[in-house]
Enzyme design. Structure first.
Site, PDB file in Angstrom:
ATOM      1  N   ARG A  68       0.843  -1.191   0.000  1.00 42.35           N
ATOM      2  CA  ARG A  68       0.000   0.000   0.000  1.00 42.35           C
ATOM      3  C   ARG A  68       0.886   1.252   0.000  1.00 42.35           C
ATOM      4  O   ARG A  68       1.809   1.360   0.823  1.00 42.35           O
ATOM      5  CB  ARG A  68      -0.914   0.033   1.223  1.00 42.35           C
ATOM      6  CG  ARG A  68      -1.797  -1.202   1.398  1.00 42.35           C
ATOM      7  CD  ARG A  68      -2.817  -1.344   0.274  1.00 42.35           C
ATOM      8  NE  ARG A  68      -3.770  -2.413   0.549  1.00 42.35           N
ATOM      9  CZ  ARG A  68      -3.618  -3.683   0.180  1.00 42.35           C
ATOM     10  NH1 ARG A  68      -2.527  -4.051  -0.462  1.00 42.35           N
ATOM     11  NH2 ARG A  68      -4.545  -4.589   0.455  1.00 42.35           N
ATOM     12  N   HIS A 102       0.224 -11.467   4.255  1.00 40.08           N
ATOM     13  CA  HIS A 102       1.349 -11.224   3.350  1.00 40.08           C
ATOM     14  C   HIS A 102       2.678 -11.533   4.033  1.00 40.08           C
ATOM     15  O   HIS A 102       2.749 -11.718   5.255  1.00 40.08           O
ATOM     16  CB  HIS A 102       1.357  -9.767   2.885  1.00 40.08           C
ATOM     17  CG  HIS A 102       0.096  -9.351   2.194  1.00 40.08           C
ATOM     18  ND1 HIS A 102      -0.253  -8.030   2.001  1.00 40.08           N
ATOM     19  CD2 HIS A 102      -0.917 -10.083   1.665  1.00 40.08           C
ATOM     20  CE1 HIS A 102      -1.418  -7.972   1.384  1.00 40.08           C
ATOM     21  NE2 HIS A 102      -1.844  -9.193   1.166  1.00 40.08           N
ATOM     22  N   HIS A 168     -11.506  -0.972  -2.524  1.00 41.41           N
ATOM     23  CA  HIS A 168     -11.060  -2.324  -2.204  1.00 41.41           C
ATOM     24  C   HIS A 168     -12.080  -3.320  -2.718  1.00 41.41           C
ATOM     25  O   HIS A 168     -13.284  -3.151  -2.502  1.00 41.41           O
ATOM     26  CB  HIS A 168     -10.859  -2.513  -0.702  1.00 41.41           C
ATOM     27  CG  HIS A 168     -10.203  -3.815  -0.358  1.00 41.41           C
ATOM     28  ND1 HIS A 168     -10.914  -4.978  -0.177  1.00 41.41           N
ATOM     29  CD2 HIS A 168      -8.892  -4.136  -0.190  1.00 41.41           C
ATOM     30  CE1 HIS A 168     -10.067  -5.960   0.090  1.00 41.41           C
ATOM     31  NE2 HIS A 168      -8.846  -5.485   0.089  1.00 41.41           N
TER      32      HIS A 168
END
Length: 425
Positions: A68, A102, A168
């Site tokens: 991000r 992640h 999103h």
């Protein structure tokens, strides 16, 4: 088209072009640092951060990971300075990277994320969603969601969430509650929240908060877990700071979403035959896993059976090892989706392949231009490798005819593209 840290070009005949979707012009804040400071002093729905911090023994500041483009070097210093001025010692402040599922951000990547000075002077640590022992088990929610949350977050006396508000594909908009869920939750939590049923729900979509089951559940559970203060920001297409929204978990987030929607939502009269898209460039287009978000954005304006001509850098390859394993085993989108219907969960990162398969079933063909990922991997993902966007567009015209209608999304999923007429499926 945004491509890595640069661009990729495409030439669309003017007679075929219906629309180019872009973030509307949005002037940056003239004094961004002062804007962050003022937002901490005059938050939405909570006392000022300085007041909240007084008397607290320690604090955790949650930040987004490298996927991000959050301007951490701009927003973190005023937050950290406020905490220290309020009496929380520097050694009692933890910056926790909300990696969700992640990989960790370390070394040069960590410095890129927070800046060298903060990396040297403060404790910066990664969340690890697969380390069950690093989480506190808060039981099972009324929705049936196992609540396992990073122990460092739970045990902190003051909890602050930072983040970027952007479209999103599941949560409607990022920011707010996503700092906790999925940010610092366990894989056991995300098995349900990113499970087959949640993702297939017709209201789990981009650009929607009301009635979105993912958003509503994540918000309620984050309130249950606890978040004292958020600092969310918005950016324009040049990634300059355009707004700072601090304070209450829901109120500040909603204020930021309301402002963002004025600039990122655009419409076209009806779906088109061909969408030329991307993932918005670095960092979102570095893995195939992440680049699927750009394909989801393109699907919203694509006729059933249409063609997506897509550019993605893919400098880091496919994504995680579990995701690569799933792609290796992929035969047809129907077969993969059917494999998820029973247990609802098979493997880490299945959720993005689920979205990919939904797109494959909608589109007649997905073409991908990448100078870094092998044709073998692209074929395994059931997409068509192309040598250039122009070559892909020529192939698409061959499929749909010389009169085919085209829309272009140079910023990918950072724009919410909608059709005025309902999609005929």
């Amino acid at each position: 088209m945004a491509y890595g840290k640069g661009t990729a070009s495409v030439h669309v005949p003017e007679g075929n072009l219906d629309k180019i979707f872009r973030v509307h012009p949005w002037e940056p804040l003239v004094q961004p640092t002062q804007a962050v400071e003022q937002s901490l002093l005059n938050p939405i729905g909570t006392p000022p951060l300085q007041e909240l911090a007084q008397g607290r023994r320690d604090a955790v500041v949650v930040i987004s990971d490298i996927t991000r483009p959050v301007p951490n070097r701009l927003i973190l210093p005023p937050i950290l300075e406020t905490l220290e001025q309020s009496g929380i010692p520097r050694e009692k402040i933890l910056i926790l990277i909300a990696t969700g599922m992640h990989r960790p951000n370390e070394g040069e990547e960590l410095i890129e994320l927070v800046g060298e000075e903060i990396a040297e002077k403060y404790r910066v640590e990664n969340h690890s969603g697969t380390d069950r022992e690093a989480h506190v088990d808060l039981g099972i929610s009324e929705e049936g969601v196992p609540l396992l949350v990073d122990r460092r977050y739970i045990e902190a006396d003051l909890r602050i969430l930072t983040g970027l508000i952007e479209p999103h594909l599941m949560a409607g908009y990022s920011g707010g509650r996503k700092g906790v869920l999925p940010g610092v939750c366990s894989l056991e939590t995300m098995k349900v929240m990113h499970g087959y049923k949640v993702i297939q729900h017709p209201l789990t979509v981009v650009g929607r908060l009301d009635d979105n089951p993912f958003h509503l559940t994540a918000l309620r559970l984050t309130r249950q877990i606890g978040a004292d203060f958020i600092v969310n920001v918005t950016l324009n297409e040049r990634r300059e700071l355009t707004g700072v929204f601090s304070g209450d978990l829901d109120q500040a987030h909603r204020a930021g979403v309301a402002e963002l929607e004025k600039f990122v939502v655009d419409e076209i009269e009806q779906p088109v035959d061909i969408v030329v898209g991307c993932s918005g460039g670095y960092p979102l287009d570095q893995t195939f896993y992440q680049c699927i978000k750009g394909m989801v954005a393109a699907k919203e304006i694509l006729k059933p059976g249409g063609t997506i001509v897509f550019a993605s850098h893919l400098g880091e390859g496919m994504g995680s090892e579990p995701f690569q394993q799933l792609v290796n085993e992929l035969t047809t989108p129907q077969a993969f989706l059917e494999s998820l219907e029973g247990p609802d969960y098979r493997q880490l990162d299945q959720w993005m392949l689920q979205d990919h398969c939904n797109i494959l079933l909608h589109a007649g063909e997905i073409q991908v231009f990448s100078e870094h990922l092998s044709k073998d991997w692209l074929n395994k993902a059931l997409v068509v490798p192309i040598e250039s966007l122009d070559a892909g567009l020529e192939r698409a015209f061959h499929r749909h005819g010389p009169e085919a209608r085209v829309a272009v999304m140079p910023q990918g999923p950072y724009v919410i593209a909608r059709t005025m007429e309902p999609m005929q499926v």
